[in-house]
Scaffold this motif. Structure first.
Motif, PDB file in Angstrom:
ATOM      1  N   PHE A 361       0.895  -1.156   0.000  1.00 16.24           N
ATOM      2  CA  PHE A 361       0.000   0.000   0.000  1.00 16.24           C
ATOM      3  C   PHE A 361       0.940   1.215   0.000  1.00 16.24           C
ATOM      4  O   PHE A 361       1.652   1.444   0.981  1.00 16.24           O
ATOM      5  N   PRO A 362       1.014   1.978  -1.087  1.00 17.73           N
ATOM      6  CA  PRO A 362       1.978   3.074  -1.193  1.00 17.73           C
ATOM      7  C   PRO A 362       1.901   4.049  -0.025  1.00 17.73           C
ATOM      8  O   PRO A 362       0.821   4.283   0.539  1.00 17.73           O
ATOM      9  N   ARG A 363       3.045   4.620   0.321  1.00 20.21           N
ATOM     10  CA  ARG A 363       3.100   5.553   1.451  1.00 20.21           C
ATOM     11  C   ARG A 363       2.186   6.753   1.224  1.00 20.21           C
ATOM     12  O   ARG A 363       1.496   7.194   2.145  1.00 20.21           O
ATOM     13  N   ALA A 364       2.191   7.290   0.003  1.00 20.28           N
ATOM     14  CA  ALA A 364       1.338   8.451  -0.296  1.00 20.28           C
ATOM     15  C   ALA A 364      -0.129   8.122  -0.060  1.00 20.28           C
ATOM     16  O   ALA A 364      -0.877   8.926   0.507  1.00 20.28           O
ATOM     17  N   TYR A 365      -0.524   6.917  -0.472  1.00 22.85           N
ATOM     18  CA  TYR A 365      -1.911   6.483  -0.278  1.00 22.85           C
ATOM     19  C   TYR A 365      -2.221   6.382   1.226  1.00 22.85           C
ATOM     20  O   TYR A 365      -3.285   6.822   1.683  1.00 22.85           O
ATOM     21  N   CYS A 366      -1.296   5.802   1.981  1.00 24.30           N
ATOM     22  CA  CYS A 366      -1.504   5.630   3.430  1.00 24.30           C
ATOM     23  C   CYS A 366      -1.606   6.977   4.135  1.00 24.30           C
ATOM     24  O   CYS A 366      -2.426   7.163   5.041  1.00 24.30           O
ATOM     25  N   GLN A 367      -0.770   7.926   3.714  1.00 25.47           N
ATOM     26  CA  GLN A 367      -0.801   9.254   4.340  1.00 25.47           C
ATOM     27  C   GLN A 367      -2.126   9.955   4.056  1.00 25.47           C
ATOM     28  O   GLN A 367      -2.702  10.608   4.938  1.00 25.47           O
ATOM     29  N   GLU A 368      -2.605   9.821   2.822  1.00 19.91           N
ATOM     30  CA  GLU A 368      -3.886  10.439   2.456  1.00 19.91           C
ATOM     31  C   GLU A 368      -5.041   9.859   3.267  1.00 19.91           C
ATOM     32  O   GLU A 368      -5.983  10.577   3.614  1.00 19.91           O
ATOM     33  N   ASN A 381       3.951  -4.276   5.432  1.00 26.42           N
ATOM     34  CA  ASN A 381       3.434  -3.569   4.253  1.00 26.42           C
ATOM     35  C   ASN A 381       4.508  -3.420   3.179  1.00 26.42           C
ATOM     36  O   ASN A 381       4.435  -2.511   2.356  1.00 26.42           O
ATOM     37  N   LYS A 382       5.490  -4.297   3.176  1.00 31.06           N
ATOM     38  CA  LYS A 382       6.551  -4.214   2.168  1.00 31.06           C
ATOM     39  C   LYS A 382       6.835  -5.605   1.609  1.00 31.06           C
ATOM     40  O   LYS A 382       6.626  -6.609   2.284  1.00 31.06           O
ATOM     41  N   THR A 383       7.353  -5.617   0.374  1.00 31.83           N
ATOM     42  CA  THR A 383       7.683  -6.893  -0.265  1.00 31.83           C
ATOM     43  C   THR A 383       8.693  -6.632  -1.373  1.00 31.83           C
ATOM     44  O   THR A 383       8.801  -5.496  -1.868  1.00 31.83           O
ATOM     45  N   PRO A 384       9.453  -7.653  -1.793  1.00 38.64           N
ATOM     46  CA  PRO A 384      10.414  -7.452  -2.883  1.00 38.64           C
ATOM     47  C   PRO A 384       9.723  -7.305  -4.236  1.00 38.64           C
ATOM     48  O   PRO A 384       8.906  -8.143  -4.622  1.00 38.64           O
ATOM     49  N   LEU A 385      10.013  -6.218  -4.932  1.00 37.30           N
ATOM     50  CA  LEU A 385       9.419  -5.923  -6.235  1.00 37.30           C
ATOM     51  C   LEU A 385      10.493  -5.383  -7.175  1.00 37.30           C
ATOM     52  O   LEU A 385      11.490  -4.810  -6.725  1.00 37.30           O
ATOM     53  N   SER A 386      10.263  -5.502  -8.465  1.00 40.73           N
ATOM     54  CA  SER A 386      11.194  -4.944  -9.446  1.00 40.73           C
ATOM     55  C   SER A 386      11.002  -3.428  -9.509  1.00 40.73           C
ATOM     56  O   SER A 386       9.953  -2.894  -9.149  1.00 40.73           O
ATOM     57  N   GLY A 394       3.486   3.393  -8.251  1.00 41.34           N
ATOM     58  CA  GLY A 394       3.456   4.818  -7.910  1.00 41.34           C
ATOM     59  C   GLY A 394       2.803   5.043  -6.556  1.00 41.34           C
ATOM     60  O   GLY A 394       3.074   4.360  -5.589  1.00 41.34           O
ATOM     61  N   GLY A 395       1.891   6.014  -6.492  1.00 46.22           N
ATOM     62  CA  GLY A 395       1.178   6.284  -5.245  1.00 46.22           C
ATOM     63  C   GLY A 395      -0.274   5.862  -5.328  1.00 46.22           C
ATOM     64  O   GLY A 395      -1.118   6.307  -4.542  1.00 46.22           O
ATOM     65  N   LYS A 396      -0.575   4.993  -6.284  1.00 46.53           N
ATOM     66  CA  LYS A 396      -1.970   4.603  -6.528  1.00 46.53           C
ATOM     67  C   LYS A 396      -2.469   3.612  -5.483  1.00 46.53           C
ATOM     68  O   LYS A 396      -1.684   2.852  -4.906  1.00 46.53           O
ATOM     69  N   PRO A 397      -3.786   3.551  -5.274  1.00 46.90           N
ATOM     70  CA  PRO A 397      -4.352   2.526  -4.393  1.00 46.90           C
ATOM     71  C   PRO A 397      -4.182   1.157  -5.043  1.00 46.90           C
ATOM     72  O   PRO A 397      -4.118   1.050  -6.278  1.00 46.90           O
ATOM     73  N   PRO A 398      -4.090   0.079  -4.239  1.00 50.59           N
ATOM     74  CA  PRO A 398      -3.884  -1.271  -4.788  1.00 50.59           C
ATOM     75  C   PRO A 398      -4.876  -1.649  -5.883  1.00 50.59           C
ATOM     76  O   PRO A 398      -4.489  -2.248  -6.882  1.00 50.59           O
TER      77      PRO A 398
END
Length: 484
Positions: A361-368, A381-386, A394-398
């Motif tokens: 869940f992007p940080r920007a989304y969580c802050q909003e 709330n983190k995982t290995p991604l390319s 980006g900052g989009k919702p899942p």
């Protein structure tokens, strides 16, 4: 030395030192000579004293006579300057007492080391490697050259790029003392600084190649655990006993049962966060206890001591923590697939696609949405991604970025569920942007993975809500995670 500057109380003495080329001619960028001090007469006229004459009394006297005679009208003034220069500067060089600590052959190496540590504070700290280099040089052996060739072999593995010469010497010392203990039970297995300094050249030559092969085998083992780079290595220090164990086991380490035990011991050390400090004693225990355990005797104390508190998941937020990097590697080991390509993340893909640990869940989304930053930024709330997948998120919702990923990569809903499940992420919660459900489910799923890796149960007497309500999570806790 510029005599006038050296005697001027308003000028720093360092400014009185003038550097000249070998021919004592200063040229501009076009090569034209702009200042020439190539003869004694020219030096005396410019009042520049060659410092090389300070300890050559005959040459200094000769220069002094030229200095007095070069200008008959200023002889008295120059004599006065020279006397002042002699007292304030030249005699300070000539009469300087050099502090000396005499270390005799019979002095133990620990004493030599202590002297350098206490006295050499203004210079570069001398490591055990530097001291052994000097010791072995007396026996016509170039330790630095030998290490350089071994380092090239070790550094071929990116996961070993942070290995230092002292790590290698500790491994060699472990092997040498372990071998001696097998012959004499009264000998202690150890690799503390004093033991490294006592390492005879004959022992180094016996075990250096074995240790090198141990590091190479350790690297391949780490790759099998999906730890591909030095940046993602939870503990560099744990490489010392790991390499020593592989050195002793040799081909036996390739057996599935042995590798399973080694993996359990390794992950207990990482997730139990046992290699942050005071590690030399544990190294010696590890080597003996793990080898005995493989032979069917006892359980290593590292496995017994390892403990993972569920609340720790909420304080793992940065790479400063060994367990933070460890949990990411665990997900890869258990088959985590790339969100976009759906491929298993192997060694080649790891570097080609620049895999890193990113927010789900992007940080920007969580802050909003006002989501607790402690939850947002922790490993749950983190995982290995390319890198490319992370840019698409980006900052989009899942729900939005999953839809885009599915359309762009042609991924079906069922396949997307499989991909997310490989990261222990609930698809339905993501589609609904339901952070709390996602977080609770993944929190418990990660604990299951940790239990599996450590081979022991985690105390789950308190629920996630209990832990948060009991205010057991403090923002300052992360400072205690720094790896030594």
């Amino acid at each position: 030395m510029d005599i006038n500057k050296a005697l001027d109380p308003t000028i720093d003495r360092e400014e009185a030192i003038v550097s000249l080329p070998e021919d004592k001619k200063i040229r501009n960028f076009r090569g034209e000579i702009i200042e020439d001090y190539s003869t004694i007469e020219k030096e005396c006229k410019a009042e520049l004293l060659p410092l090389s004459l300070v300890f050559d009394f005959s040459a200094l006297t000769n220069w002094q006579m030229h200095y007095f005679q070069i200008d008959a009208n200023a002889m008295r003034e120059r004599m006065s300057k020279w006397n002042e220069l002699l007292q304030q500067v030249i005699q300070r060089f000539q009469q300087y007492q050099v502090p000396l600590i005499l270390l005799r052959k019979e002095n133990p190496k620990e004493a030599v080391c202590q002297v350098f540590e206490k006295v050499n504070t203004g210079g570069v700290s001398l490591t055990a490697f530097e001291l052994l280099t000097a010791t072995y040089a007396a026996e016509d052996f170039n330790l630095r050259q030998d290490w350089s060739s071994r380092l090239k072999r070790i550094r071929k593995f990116k996961v070993l790029e942070s290995v230092e010469n002292t790590d290698f010497l500790q491994t060699v010392t472990l092997l040498a003392t372990y071998s001696r203990k097998k012959q004499n039970p009264d000998v202690a297995v150890s690799c503390k600084r004093k033991d490294v300094l006592r390492l005879p050249l004959s022992d180094y030559q016996t075990w250096a190649e074995v240790a090198t092969q141990g590091f190479e085998k350790a690297a391949k083992f780490l790759y099998s655990q999906k730890i591909f780079s030095a940046r993602d290595l939870p503990y560099r220090t744990q490489l010392v006993p790991l390499a020593a164990i592989f050195s002793v086991l040799g081909d036996l380490a390739d057996n599935d049962g042995v590798r399973s035990k080694l993996a359990q011991w390794y992950w207990c050390g990482v997730l139990g966060e046992l290699y942050g400090s005071a590690v030399e004693t544990r190294f010696a225990r590890d080597l003996q206890e793990v080898l005995a355990w493989i032979d069917g005797v006892g359980t290593p104390s590292t496995i017994q001591d390892a403990n993972f508190s569920p609340s720790r998941l909420l304080t793992l937020r940065t790479r400063n923590s060994a367990a933070y990097k460890g949990i990411s590697a665990l997900l890869l080991r258990e088959g985590a697939l790339d969100f976009r390509s759906g491929e298993t993340i192997d060694l080649q893909m790891y570097f080609d696609e620049r895999i890193d640990i990113h927010h789900i869940f992007p940080r920007a989304y969580c802050q909003e949405r006002g989501i607790d930053s402690r939850k947002c930024d922790c490993i749950v709330n983190k995982t290995p991604l390319s890198a490319k997948t992370n840019r698409m998120i980006g900052g989009k919702p899942p729900s939005a970025y999953l839809e885009r990923l599915q359309k762009t990569a042609g991924i079906t809903e069922e396949r997307m569920k499989e991909i997310l499940n490989s990261h222990v992420i609930n698809y339905e919660a993501m589609k609904l942007n339901d952070f709390e459900t996602f977080f609770n489910l993944r929190y418990n799923a990660l604990l299951d993975r940790i239990e599996k890796a450590m081979g022991k149960q985690i105390n789950r007497d308190h629920t996630l809500d209990d832990i948060i309500s009991l205010d057991e999570i403090e923002d300052g806790m992360e400072s205690s995670d720094i790896e030594v």
